[in-house]
Scaffold this motif. Sequence first.
Motif, short mmCIF file in Angstrom:
data_model
loop_
_atom_site.label_atom_id
_atom_site.label_comp_id
_atom_site.label_asym_id
_atom_site.label_seq_id
_atom_site.Cartn_x
_atom_site.Cartn_y
_atom_site.Cartn_z
N UNK A 1 3.52 -10.06 -2.50
CA UNK A 1 4.83 -9.99 -2.59
C UNK A 1 5.59 -9.18 -1.41
N UNK A 2 4.99 -8.55 -0.75
CA UNK A 2 5.64 -7.62 0.33
C UNK A 2 5.75 -8.71 1.56
N UNK A 3 4.65 -9.69 1.88
CA UNK A 3 4.73 -10.59 2.60
C UNK A 3 5.85 -11.64 2.34
N UNK A 4 5.98 -12.21 1.29
CA UNK A 4 7.00 -13.08 0.70
C UNK A 4 8.22 -12.33 1.13
N UNK B 1 -4.86 -1.56 5.41
CA UNK B 1 -5.05 -1.20 4.33
C UNK B 1 -6.05 -2.00 3.59
N UNK B 2 -5.80 -3.26 3.73
CA UNK B 2 -6.84 -4.18 2.93
C UNK B 2 -8.36 -4.06 3.59
N UNK C 1 -0.37 0.21 -4.18
CA UNK C 1 0.65 0.65 -3.34
C UNK C 1 1.66 -0.45 -2.79
N UNK C 2 2.83 -0.17 -2.67
CA UNK C 2 3.61 -1.71 -2.39
C UNK C 2 4.71 -1.43 -1.38
N UNK C 3 4.40 -0.47 -0.40
CA UNK C 3 5.18 -0.31 0.64
C UNK C 3 4.47 -0.26 1.84
N UNK C 4 4.55 -1.05 3.01
CA UNK C 4 4.06 -1.03 4.31
C UNK C 4 4.85 -0.91 5.31
N UNK C 5 4.64 -0.44 6.51
CA UNK C 5 5.45 -0.27 7.59
C UNK C 5 5.37 -1.69 8.36
N UNK C 6 4.37 -2.50 8.25
CA UNK C 6 4.20 -3.49 9.05
C UNK C 6 3.29 -4.39 8.66
#
Length: 172
Positions: A29-32, A89-90, A77-82
């Motif tokens: 979802x973050x990537x999308x 993280x993965x 977690x749903x927030x990533x800086x980049x």
Amino acid sequence: MLTKEMVKKLNDQINAEYYSANLYMQMSAWCDDQNFQSFAKFLRDHAGEEREHMERLFDYVLDCGSLALIGQISAPTSQFKSLLELFKAAYAHEIEITKQINGLVDYALTHKDYATFNFLQWFVSEQHEEEKLFKTLVDKLELVGENKRDLFFMDKDLNRTLSESGLLTSED
Ligand code: FEO
């Protein structure tokens, strides 16, 4: 027949795989949201693989005549800086899953549960592949850097990158 302690450990792993599926869905979802469509699809497909891992364990517990249990699964977690931070993280998550699988294998062997030891060998090989996959993506993202245009092209070319590294397992 599984011991009570082994059933508990396998049920814990069922939950860990379920959490992994949710984690990759959330990462997708973050990537999308950031318009990295190929990375989003890759992670969504990977979430499906994690659900298959969960079901493999679930069915094994049932086949052994024990009760498979779905416990509480915490929110990922749903927030990533980049994108790089997300894949780091993965990768760290997969290393953690490998540790859990190794712990299970070790427990099965030392408690002479050879059927479970044998069953877990598939997971040992799978974890090797998963670590390789995520490590490759972290390495490639480190090479590309933070430039948005380069990341855009890496996203566009993701299937080719995975294919050239021998990491594409499906037709897509
Ligand atoms: Fe099922 Fe990615 O570990």
